[in-house]
Design an enzyme around this catalytic site. Structure first.
Site, PDB file in Angstrom:
ATOM      1  CE  LYS A   1     -56.609  52.432 -53.720  1.00  0.00           C
ATOM      2  NZ  LYS A   1     -57.490  51.020 -53.805  1.00  0.00           N
TER       3      LYS A   1
ATOM      4  CE1 TYR B   1     -61.440  50.037 -53.616  1.00  0.00           C
ATOM      5  CE2 TYR B   1     -61.626  49.714 -51.357  1.00  0.00           C
ATOM      6  CZ  TYR B   1     -61.279  50.164 -52.275  1.00  0.00           C
ATOM      7  OH  TYR B   1     -60.146  50.973 -51.910  1.00  0.00           O
TER       8      TYR B   1
ATOM      9  CB  SER C   1     -58.092  53.255 -50.680  1.00  0.00           C
ATOM     10  OG  SER C   1     -57.250  52.225 -51.042  1.00  0.00           O
TER      11      SER C   1
ATOM     12  CB  VAL D   1     -57.555  49.329 -45.197  1.00  0.00           C
ATOM     13  CG1 VAL D   1     -58.253  48.641 -46.166  1.00  0.00           C
ATOM     14  CG2 VAL D   1     -56.135  49.931 -45.959  1.00  0.00           C
TER      15      VAL D   1
ATOM     16  CE1 TYR E   1     -52.815  52.026 -54.430  1.00  0.00           C
ATOM     17  CE2 TYR E   1     -51.821  50.556 -53.563  1.00  0.00           C
ATOM     18  CZ  TYR E   1     -53.154  50.841 -53.646  1.00  0.00           C
ATOM     19  OH  TYR E   1     -54.008  50.617 -52.973  1.00  0.00           O
TER      20      TYR E   1
HETATM   21  N1  GLU Z   1     -52.707  50.472 -49.328  1.00  0.00           N
HETATM   22  C1  GLU Z   1     -54.125  49.669 -48.978  1.00  0.00           C
HETATM   23  C2  GLU Z   1     -53.801  48.633 -50.135  1.00  0.00           C
HETATM   24  O1  GLU Z   1     -53.302  48.475 -51.290  1.00  0.00           O
HETATM   25  C3  GLU Z   1     -55.040  50.531 -49.474  1.00  0.00           C
HETATM   26  C4  GLU Z   1     -56.492  49.760 -49.674  1.00  0.00           C
HETATM   27  C5  GLU Z   1     -57.578  50.710 -49.167  1.00  0.00           C
HETATM   28  O2  GLU Z   1     -57.622  51.493 -48.596  1.00  0.00           O
HETATM   29  O3  GLU Z   1     -58.559  50.389 -49.542  1.00  0.00           O
HETATM   30  O4  GLU Z   1     -54.110  47.250 -49.540  1.00  0.00           O
END
Ligand code: GLU
Length: 280
Positions: free
Chosen positions: A76, A250, A73, A268, A198
């Site tokens: 993003k 988050y 993420s 993550v 994604y």
């Molecule tokens: N590819 C992971 C997911 O969609 C990214 C989540 C993250 O890094 O917070 O679960």
């Protein structure tokens, strides 16, 4: 650390080293993510820390700062940067900019809010952003995004970790649900195209050093201080930092804003990318 102290290279190195040692002592207190099975292959002992001041050509780097890992993420914020750079501001008709207070992959608010994700940094919002990247196919969209990253961090490879990609592709039912649910509300057109883009975007590899290099642009109002060229519009850069500060972590975002107080984005796979505007 003040800007003056950052210009004192020895003081900066000592501070980064101290932070690194403190972080190392805390390493045993966490766990690697395993809901994407390939991520469980990571060593919980890997740890690198890189600080790149806006007015320095070289960063201060300690530990595993050149170890490549899938950005997850952390990517993003840069896919949103790429989209805004292509002048797709209409995206904000499909994605909000409010903190969600929910877990990264939560679906509950999508039902309450008729398929419009709260912000671009939770999974639902990031799926919308990725799917809107320039290109007709997943490969074209990812190549366009990789080109954007490589244009800033010229020494970065930013290839896709195919094992991590396949691992998430095989198990990413929740992300597929988010995409399908948003298709119901016509937030997006082709849920599988959006979702696959994604997941591939999350599997793009980077290093702590590369992330620090990319972050210079965000820290410096959109101008890359090394290539001395404007990469992002100043207003877009402000938007990116604002969503990082309010949505980047988050359901922990308030706590981190209180304790640390700088815009940041987590992933993550263990990456944490933070920007001190005007400083590093
Ligand atoms: N590819 C992971 C997911 O969609 C990214 C989540 C993250 O890094 O917070 O679960």
């Amino acid at each position: 650390m003040s800007k003056e102290r950052l210009q004192d290279r020895a003081a900066l190195e000592a501070t980064v080293r101290r932070a690194y040692e403190a972080g190392r002592r805390a390493l045993g207190s966490g766990a690697v993510a395993n809901y994407i099975p390939a991520l469980a292959n990571a060593s919980p002992g890997w740890f690198g820390l890189v600080v790149h001041p806006v007015d320095a050509t070289e960063p201060v780097a300690v530990g595993d700062s050149d170890l490549a890992f899938s950005l997850q993420s952390v990517s993003k914020i840069f896919s949103l940067a790429c989209l805004l750079n292509d002048d797709d501001h209409v995206v904000f008709e499909r994605v909000g900019v409010e903190p969600s207070g929910d877990a990264f992959h939560s679906i509950v608010r999508l039902e309450e809010e008729r398929g419009i994700p709260r912000n671009p940094l939770i999974n639902a919002g990031a799926i919308v952003v990725s799917g809107r990247l320039k290109g007709a196919t997943v490969d074209e969209k990812i190549a366009h995004f990789q080109g954007f990253l490589r244009g800033i961090c010229t020494e970065g490879a930013f290839g896709v970790d195919e094992d991590v990609y396949l691992s998430e592709w095989k198990t990413g039912f929740r992300n597929r649900s988010l995409a399908n649910y948003m298709r119901h509300w016509e937030t997006l057109e082709d849920p599988m195209l959006y979702c696959e883009t994604y997941i591939r975007q999350c599997a793009i590899e980077g290093t702590a050093r590369g992330l620090a290099r990319l972050g210079l642009v965000l820290a410096n109002g959109g101008v890359d201080p090394i290539q001395q060229r404007r990469v992002l519009d100043g207003r877009d850069t402000r938007t990116l930092l604002a969503v990082m500060l309010t949505c980047g972590l988050y359901d922990e975002v308030g706590r981190i804003a209180v304790d640390v107080g700088v815009p940041a984005k987590s992933g993550v796979s263990g990456g944490l990318h933070a920007v001190v505007p005007g400083v590093c």
